[in-house]
Design an enzyme around this catalytic site. Structure first.
Site, PDB file in Angstrom:
ATOM      1  N   ASP A 196       0.851  -1.204   0.000  1.00 45.21           N
ATOM      2  CA  ASP A 196       0.000   0.000   0.000  1.00 45.21           C
ATOM      3  C   ASP A 196       0.890   1.259   0.000  1.00 45.21           C
ATOM      4  O   ASP A 196       0.878   2.064   0.926  1.00 45.21           O
ATOM      5  CB  ASP A 196      -0.947   0.009   1.214  1.00 45.21           C
ATOM      6  CG  ASP A 196      -0.218   0.035   2.562  1.00 45.21           C
ATOM      7  OD1 ASP A 196      -0.827   0.520   3.552  1.00 45.21           O
ATOM      8  OD2 ASP A 196       0.945  -0.407   2.617  1.00 45.21           O
ATOM      9  N   ASP A 227       6.676   1.173   1.784  1.00 48.85           N
ATOM     10  CA  ASP A 227       6.336   0.211   0.731  1.00 48.85           C
ATOM     11  C   ASP A 227       7.139   0.513  -0.535  1.00 48.85           C
ATOM     12  O   ASP A 227       7.601  -0.392  -1.226  1.00 48.85           O
ATOM     13  CB  ASP A 227       4.851   0.286   0.364  1.00 48.85           C
ATOM     14  CG  ASP A 227       3.926   0.050   1.522  1.00 48.85           C
ATOM     15  OD1 ASP A 227       3.742   0.973   2.326  1.00 48.85           O
ATOM     16  OD2 ASP A 227       3.407  -1.069   1.646  1.00 48.85           O
ATOM     17  N   ASN A 242      -2.462   2.739   3.390  1.00 44.39           N
ATOM     18  CA  ASN A 242      -1.914   4.082   3.678  1.00 44.39           C
ATOM     19  C   ASN A 242      -2.721   5.175   2.985  1.00 44.39           C
ATOM     20  O   ASN A 242      -2.815   6.302   3.477  1.00 44.39           O
ATOM     21  CB  ASN A 242      -0.459   4.156   3.225  1.00 44.39           C
ATOM     22  CG  ASN A 242       0.459   3.411   4.176  1.00 44.39           C
ATOM     23  OD1 ASN A 242       0.268   3.421   5.385  1.00 44.39           O
ATOM     24  ND2 ASN A 242       1.443   2.719   3.617  1.00 44.39           N
ATOM     25  N   THR A 267       2.869  -6.111   2.654  1.00 42.19           N
ATOM     26  CA  THR A 267       3.324  -4.971   3.465  1.00 42.19           C
ATOM     27  C   THR A 267       2.221  -3.941   3.677  1.00 42.19           C
ATOM     28  O   THR A 267       2.504  -2.787   4.028  1.00 42.19           O
ATOM     29  CB  THR A 267       4.552  -4.290   2.801  1.00 42.19           C
ATOM     30  OG1 THR A 267       4.133  -3.731   1.537  1.00 42.19           O
ATOM     31  CG2 THR A 267       5.681  -5.266   2.584  1.00 42.19           C
ATOM     32  N   PHE A 327      -1.032  -0.719  12.343  1.00 39.03           N
ATOM     33  CA  PHE A 327      -1.910  -0.210  11.278  1.00 39.03           C
ATOM     34  C   PHE A 327      -2.384  -1.295  10.307  1.00 39.03           C
ATOM     35  O   PHE A 327      -3.585  -1.393  10.012  1.00 39.03           O
ATOM     36  CB  PHE A 327      -1.172   0.893  10.504  1.00 39.03           C
ATOM     37  CG  PHE A 327      -1.965   1.489   9.378  1.00 39.03           C
ATOM     38  CD1 PHE A 327      -1.753   1.063   8.069  1.00 39.03           C
ATOM     39  CD2 PHE A 327      -2.945   2.454   9.616  1.00 39.03           C
ATOM     40  CE1 PHE A 327      -2.493   1.599   7.017  1.00 39.03           C
ATOM     41  CE2 PHE A 327      -3.681   3.001   8.562  1.00 39.03           C
ATOM     42  CZ  PHE A 327      -3.462   2.566   7.274  1.00 39.03           C
ATOM     43  N   ASN A 328      -1.469  -2.085   9.730  1.00 36.68           N
ATOM     44  CA  ASN A 328      -1.861  -3.041   8.681  1.00 36.68           C
ATOM     45  C   ASN A 328      -2.912  -4.026   9.172  1.00 36.68           C
ATOM     46  O   ASN A 328      -3.815  -4.400   8.433  1.00 36.68           O
ATOM     47  CB  ASN A 328      -0.645  -3.818   8.163  1.00 36.68           C
ATOM     48  CG  ASN A 328       0.255  -2.965   7.282  1.00 36.68           C
ATOM     49  OD1 ASN A 328      -0.187  -1.947   6.746  1.00 36.68           O
ATOM     50  ND2 ASN A 328       1.509  -3.356   7.150  1.00 36.68           N
ATOM     51  N   HIS A 354       9.525   0.102   7.893  1.00 34.62           N
ATOM     52  CA  HIS A 354       8.887  -1.170   8.256  1.00 34.62           C
ATOM     53  C   HIS A 354       8.963  -2.223   7.135  1.00 34.62           C
ATOM     54  O   HIS A 354       9.430  -3.333   7.336  1.00 34.62           O
ATOM     55  CB  HIS A 354       7.403  -0.939   8.559  1.00 34.62           C
ATOM     56  CG  HIS A 354       7.119   0.091   9.589  1.00 34.62           C
ATOM     57  ND1 HIS A 354       7.192  -0.149  10.945  1.00 34.62           N
ATOM     58  CD2 HIS A 354       6.729   1.377   9.468  1.00 34.62           C
ATOM     59  CE1 HIS A 354       6.849   0.945  11.610  1.00 34.62           C
ATOM     60  NE2 HIS A 354       6.573   1.888  10.738  1.00 34.62           N
ATOM     61  N   ASP A 355       8.465  -1.868   5.966  1.00 33.29           N
ATOM     62  CA  ASP A 355       8.161  -2.871   4.945  1.00 33.29           C
ATOM     63  C   ASP A 355       9.363  -3.594   4.352  1.00 33.29           C
ATOM     64  O   ASP A 355       9.269  -4.807   4.082  1.00 33.29           O
ATOM     65  CB  ASP A 355       7.312  -2.236   3.845  1.00 33.29           C
ATOM     66  CG  ASP A 355       5.973  -1.769   4.392  1.00 33.29           C
ATOM     67  OD1 ASP A 355       5.407  -0.812   3.843  1.00 33.29           O
ATOM     68  OD2 ASP A 355       5.501  -2.347   5.395  1.00 33.29           O
TER      69      ASP A 355
HETATM   70  O1  RIB Z   1       2.402   0.056  10.728  1.00 32.54           O
HETATM   71  C1  RIB Z   1       3.298   0.219   9.655  1.00 32.54           C
HETATM   72  C2  RIB Z   1       2.729  -0.346   8.403  1.00 32.54           C
HETATM   73  O2  RIB Z   1       1.535   0.356   8.054  1.00 32.54           O
HETATM   74  C3  RIB Z   1       3.653  -0.174   7.189  1.00 32.54           C
HETATM   75  O3  RIB Z   1       3.432  -1.217   6.289  1.00 32.54           O
HETATM   76  C4  RIB Z   1       3.198   1.123   6.613  1.00 32.54           C
HETATM   77  O4  RIB Z   1       3.504   1.232   5.213  1.00 32.54           O
HETATM   78  C5  RIB Z   1       1.713   1.029   6.805  1.00 32.54           C
HETATM   79  O5  RIB Z   1       1.183   0.227   5.746  1.00 32.54           O
HETATM   80 CA    CA Z   2       2.795  -0.639   4.002  1.00 29.93          CA
END
Ligand code: RIB
Ligand code: CA
Length: 332
Positions: free
Chosen positions: A33, A38, A62, A147, A188-189, A262-263
């Protein structure tokens, strides 16, 4: 002098990374996303010699799925990634309304650098159909790297269960054993689509999860930025521009002095599983809690008496991670 040393260092690392000896390429589909991190994961997966990136599918997360798809096109167009089909997937979670993260990634989902209009187009298929098509015709040797919210992956499993045994493994960025980042309980994801996450975690295929405990160790510090800038390469410079915006929003929202990428951790875990230290435990997804929906309930002490289903990351080999990611980014 310092710049020369950095260039030499990055080149040496690049050689070491790209000459890790005989290896088998991992066939990967990246569901994402974009999103700043990403975008870096796309650049990482598309370029690393041990990954054969078969397709990119985008999902609402996102930002809207229109924006995440457009961002994937822009990044691939900029980096001259032209042989990887990019398909737009689900525009909202399975049950809940779509929720985005403009506070982190901006209105476009990739705020900061000005990106040229893409000169590549989306694949004609829906992202879910492309996932199903590629998995069904495969020899069961495709790793899914997810991701973003898991809506596309879950929808594909529900639409065509025959793909499940065809999935070699899943490497996902998401979840948290401890504090969340969008609520105290949830990352979040997973928070965006807990029902999808529950479907995917119950699929029975090997799953490696890179939660916040891992990805918060992947901070893009000044040293990282200096190494990227020293390469004086266009994509490495573009990544610095992404990180400049992303760093500001992470500082404003979380007080972080350097933003966590993160990703790319989920990509690195495929290339070299020793980069993410994991423990194999039961993970359940909270889908009903008023304050806890989206929580990855990590049964570290086996209290639930249920079969372990996820290799959950708890630490990152930070130096080796950055060496591999920087070497890949400066090689464009
Ligand atoms: O919490 C972080 C994740 O949420 C990452 O993948 C960021 O790109 C969002 O998608
Ligand atoms: Ca992401």
């Amino acid at each position: 002098m310092k710049k020369m040393l950095l260039l030499w260092y990055n080149s040496a690392i690049a050689l070491s990374i790209f000459e890790r000896g005989p290896f088998v390429k991992h066939k990967v589909i990246l569901d994402c996303d974009p999103g700043h991190d990403d975008a870096i994961a796309i650049l990482f997966a598309a370029r690393h010699p041990e990954i054969d990136l078969l397709a990119i599918t985008t999902v609402a997360g996102n930002q809207t799925v229109e924006k995440t798809a457009r961002n994937a096109l822009k990044v691939c167009s900029l980096a001259n990634i032209r042989s990887v089909p990019i398909a737009k997937g689900m525009h909202r979670p399975l049950v809940r309304p779509a929720r985005h993260a403009a506070n982190i990634h901006g209105e476009s989902g990739l705020d900061g650098p000005t990106l040229p209009e893409p000169d590549i187009e989306l694949a004609p298929q829906h992202g879910v159909d492309l996932l199903i098509e590629l998995l069904l015709k495969s020899d069961g040797d495709i790793t899914l790297v997810a991701t973003g919210p898991l809506t596309n992956v879950a929808m594909a499993m529900r639409r065509e269960p025959a793909i499940i045994p065809k999935i070699k493994a899943i490497s996902l960025m998401g979840g948290a054993a401890n504090l969340g980042n969008v609520t105290p309980a949830a990352e979040f994801n997973i928070w965006v689509d807990p029902e999808a996450a529950a479907i995917v975690l119950a699929c029975g295929r090997p799953i490696t999860m890179s939660p916040l405990e891992v990805t918060h160790q992947a901070r893009a510090t000044e040293e990282v930025l200096t190494r990227l800038r020293a390469a004086q390469r266009p994509i490495a410079t573009f990544v610095c521009e992404l990180l400049a915006f992303y760093g500001k929003t992470y500082s404003a929202n979380f007080g972080f002095s350097a933003p966590p990428v993160h990703d790319p951790c989920a990509v690195a875990a495929v290339i070299d599983p020793t980069l993410v230290l994991t423990r194999t435990i039961r993970v359940e997804i909270e889908t009903t809690g008023e304050w806890t929906a989206g929580r990855t309930v990590c049964d570290v002490y086996g209290k639930l008496g249920k079969e372990p289903n996820v290799h959950v990351g708890y630490a990152l080999e930070v130096e080796r991670f950055w060496d591999m990611l920087i070497a890949t980014l400066v090689s464009y």
